[in-house]
Design a protein around this motif. Sequence first.
Motif, PDB file in Angstrom:
ATOM      1  N   ASP A 141       5.918 -13.100  -4.400  1.00  0.00           N
ATOM      2  CA  ASP A 141       4.829 -12.745  -5.295  1.00  0.00           C
ATOM      3  C   ASP A 141       4.673 -11.221  -5.282  1.00  0.00           C
ATOM      4  O   ASP A 141       4.323 -10.633  -4.247  1.00  0.00           O
ATOM      5  N   GLU A 142       4.940 -10.567  -6.410  1.00  0.00           N
ATOM      6  CA  GLU A 142       4.959  -9.102  -6.464  1.00  0.00           C
ATOM      7  C   GLU A 142       3.600  -8.503  -6.107  1.00  0.00           C
ATOM      8  O   GLU A 142       3.530  -7.453  -5.466  1.00  0.00           O
ATOM      9  N   ALA A 143       2.522  -9.123  -6.553  1.00  0.00           N
ATOM     10  CA  ALA A 143       1.188  -8.590  -6.260  1.00  0.00           C
ATOM     11  C   ALA A 143       0.898  -8.634  -4.762  1.00  0.00           C
ATOM     12  O   ALA A 143       0.376  -7.676  -4.180  1.00  0.00           O
ATOM     13  N   LYS A 144       1.264  -9.753  -4.104  1.00  0.00           N
ATOM     14  CA  LYS A 144       1.056  -9.866  -2.666  1.00  0.00           C
ATOM     15  C   LYS A 144       1.955  -8.872  -1.913  1.00  0.00           C
ATOM     16  O   LYS A 144       1.525  -8.260  -0.926  1.00  0.00           O
ATOM     17  N   ARG A 145       3.195  -8.732  -2.392  1.00  0.00           N
ATOM     18  CA  ARG A 145       4.117  -7.813  -1.720  1.00  0.00           C
ATOM     19  C   ARG A 145       3.604  -6.374  -1.815  1.00  0.00           C
ATOM     20  O   ARG A 145       3.692  -5.606  -0.855  1.00  0.00           O
ATOM     21  N   LYS A 146       3.063  -6.030  -2.969  1.00  0.00           N
ATOM     22  CA  LYS A 146       2.480  -4.700  -3.134  1.00  0.00           C
ATOM     23  C   LYS A 146       1.358  -4.475  -2.138  1.00  0.00           C
ATOM     24  O   LYS A 146       1.297  -3.440  -1.465  1.00  0.00           O
ATOM     25  N   ASP A 147       0.455  -5.434  -2.017  1.00  0.00           N
ATOM     26  CA  ASP A 147      -0.665  -5.294  -1.083  1.00  0.00           C
ATOM     27  C   ASP A 147      -0.168  -5.131   0.345  1.00  0.00           C
ATOM     28  O   ASP A 147      -0.715  -4.335   1.127  1.00  0.00           O
ATOM     29  N   GLN A 148       0.870  -5.871   0.709  1.00  0.00           N
ATOM     30  CA  GLN A 148       1.410  -5.798   2.062  1.00  0.00           C
ATOM     31  C   GLN A 148       2.022  -4.424   2.337  1.00  0.00           C
ATOM     32  O   GLN A 148       1.781  -3.828   3.394  1.00  0.00           O
ATOM     33  N   TYR A 149       2.803  -3.907   1.381  1.00  0.00           N
ATOM     34  CA  TYR A 149       3.418  -2.596   1.573  1.00  0.00           C
ATOM     35  C   TYR A 149       2.381  -1.472   1.539  1.00  0.00           C
ATOM     36  O   TYR A 149       2.500  -0.480   2.268  1.00  0.00           O
ATOM     37  N   TRP A 150       1.362  -1.619   0.712  1.00  0.00           N
ATOM     38  CA  TRP A 150       0.314  -0.600   0.677  1.00  0.00           C
ATOM     39  C   TRP A 150      -0.428  -0.538   2.009  1.00  0.00           C
ATOM     40  O   TRP A 150      -0.723   0.548   2.520  1.00  0.00           O
ATOM     41  N   GLU A 151      -0.722  -1.696   2.579  1.00  0.00           N
ATOM     42  CA  GLU A 151      -1.392  -1.715   3.880  1.00  0.00           C
ATOM     43  C   GLU A 151      -0.487  -1.141   4.965  1.00  0.00           C
ATOM     44  O   GLU A 151      -0.943  -0.394   5.843  1.00  0.00           O
ATOM     45  N   ALA A 152       0.797  -1.475   4.901  1.00  0.00           N
ATOM     46  CA  ALA A 152       1.747  -0.968   5.889  1.00  0.00           C
ATOM     47  C   ALA A 152       1.814   0.562   5.851  1.00  0.00           C
ATOM     48  O   ALA A 152       1.834   1.222   6.901  1.00  0.00           O
ATOM     49  N   GLN A 153       1.840   1.133   4.653  1.00  0.00           N
ATOM     50  CA  GLN A 153       1.893   2.594   4.525  1.00  0.00           C
ATOM     51  C   GLN A 153       0.630   3.247   5.081  1.00  0.00           C
ATOM     52  O   GLN A 153       0.696   4.307   5.719  1.00  0.00           O
ATOM     53  N   LYS A 154      -0.508   2.623   4.829  1.00  0.00           N
ATOM     54  CA  LYS A 154      -1.771   3.177   5.326  1.00  0.00           C
ATOM     55  C   LYS A 154      -1.796   3.181   6.845  1.00  0.00           C
ATOM     56  O   LYS A 154      -2.225   4.164   7.479  1.00  0.00           O
ATOM     57  N   LEU A 155      -1.342   2.109   7.473  1.00  0.00           N
ATOM     58  CA  LEU A 155      -1.295   2.039   8.935  1.00  0.00           C
ATOM     59  C   LEU A 155      -0.351   3.093   9.502  1.00  0.00           C
ATOM     60  O   LEU A 155      -0.666   3.763  10.493  1.00  0.00           O
ATOM     61  N   LEU A 156       0.804   3.218   8.876  1.00  0.00           N
ATOM     62  CA  LEU A 156       1.811   4.170   9.341  1.00  0.00           C
ATOM     63  C   LEU A 156       1.305   5.602   9.219  1.00  0.00           C
ATOM     64  O   LEU A 156       1.449   6.417  10.141  1.00  0.00           O
ATOM     65  N   GLN A 157       0.695   5.909   8.078  1.00  0.00           N
ATOM     66  CA  GLN A 157       0.189   7.260   7.851  1.00  0.00           C
ATOM     67  C   GLN A 157      -0.933   7.613   8.827  1.00  0.00           C
ATOM     68  O   GLN A 157      -0.997   8.736   9.336  1.00  0.00           O
ATOM     69  N   ASP A 158      -1.791   6.664   9.106  1.00  0.00           N
ATOM     70  CA  ASP A 158      -2.971   6.930   9.930  1.00  0.00           C
ATOM     71  C   ASP A 158      -2.658   6.938  11.423  1.00  0.00           C
ATOM     72  O   ASP A 158      -2.968   7.898  12.127  1.00  0.00           O
ATOM     73  N   ASP A 159      -2.023   5.888  11.911  1.00  0.00           N
ATOM     74  CA  ASP A 159      -1.855   5.718  13.351  1.00  0.00           C
ATOM     75  C   ASP A 159      -0.472   6.132  13.858  1.00  0.00           C
ATOM     76  O   ASP A 159      -0.310   6.439  15.045  1.00  0.00           O
TER      77      ASP A 159
END
Length: 535
Positions: free
Chosen positions: A474-492
């Motif tokens: 599901d492209e929408a779910k995959r987008k949400d997952q990658y967006w969250e992953a990038q935020k975690l990586l950038q922050d922590d």
Amino acid sequence: MKDEYLRKQARWLSQGQIDRRQFIKSAIAAGIAVPSALTLATNVLAATPKKGGKLRLGTSYGSTTDTLDAGTSENGLTQAIIYARGNQLTEINNDGTLIPELAESFEPSNGAKTWVFNLRQGVEFHNGKTMTADDVIATFNYHRDENSKSAAKGLLVGIEDIKKDGDNRIIFELDGGNADFPFIVSDYHIMIMPSVDGKIDDPNSPIGTGGYIIETFEPGVRTIGKRNPNYFKEGRAHFDEVEFITLSDTTARQNAVMNGDVDFIDNVDAKTVALLGRVPTVQIFETTGTQHYTFPMRVNAAPFDNYDLRMALKYAIKRQELVDKILLGHGKAGNDVPVNESMPFFNTELPVHEFDADKAAFHYKKSGHSGTLQLSSSDAAFPGAMDAVQLIAASAREAGIEVEIVREPSDGYWSNVWNKKPWSACYWGGRPTQDWMYTSAYTAETEWNDTAWKEGAAADRFNELVVMARSETDEAKRKDQYWEAQKLLQDDGGAIVGMWANFIHAHSKSLVHDEKVAANWQSDGNKIAERWWFA
């Protein structure tokens, strides 16, 4: 009608069915003026691959610690040598698309948990051995072994089983669906090697299936290969001989191409691009891709195990200044994620880590640290790396943070400093998909996790998201997952991605290439030896 006629004549000229004089006569007969006909003939012939000549490639990479083990390749030179002497199951073509290479075709089933690769038949290793499914399985198992030091080990953790169906059919069973799996098997480390009794006998053997047979390998000095007369690819590997020469010093490298001592160089210093471009015999060659320059902080080493210290440094860097002064505009500022707009599912809502002395000072005070922080660097890290770390030290000082620059030797930098010292300068060529980039450098299993960001709630969630997104259809779910992953990586995470850098090269005008040029790595995807030719 005339255009169609000229295209046919041009095709015949390029294929050798007519000669230059016949083509010019045909063009004149079609109403083309003599000067235009002469130019047209020259252009057609220049664009037609020719066999012969010796390519001398001067590269900034190479170390006396280099080996021929593809699994432990860690720089652009050894990667280029791998591509010259060997092949993978798939290949990123010079137009950026994924195509079969040693595989003839591949197809998924079972929700992309099962992948079948049909191998090309009749492919020979340099020792005359015919490549079979056994060689492919042995190669993958070499990288997957629990004691393996291969950089590809983390990429392949999702493989549960590999089996063959005859000599030319491989079936991969994965622990979850992975739509990007055919990209993964194009990784340069996974060069298919000849097996003996189902195992890889010598990973340091020069033998491969590639366009060139290695005759000389002097780590950190030069590598020479002769054309493989039995290469399976039509219209590739045009040179009689290729020589890869390590020229770590930027000035020496640029003088070598200006003086005609080499035909091609990588990593041209942005400060001298204009000067080099004025040399009559030299052509500047620049591509924009996924290369980025980083300053990884190892989160398992004090004081970088402190979140606030890492955040202080992320706010203490003037990224646009790095682009302006180090890249001279040949790139753009980074934002502490190894992902840019060229990749699917790029998070456009990430906060921007711009220089902010007040925020940097706030987090630094909160960290409780005092004293200097050591930042290791070398000219081997990337062009202008020593100047870049000096700029970082200067901007950090404005926030009350003292950074001590440690100049490391260029030779052995990738073996002795990177992935070992707590804070260092680094470059990444990037990868075409987020999953590939993460599993190369950021997931817990990979040998190349140069920030050692493997534990803690944020890292655990990041690793979980990478696995989830890998099999999500599901492209929408995959987008949400990658967006969250990038935020975690950038922050922590421990990566400071300072800037995205264009690949800048220079070469003799006698070298010719296809109209389309790959940007997934420097030097036409590091496949100049296979793809270019002399006019």
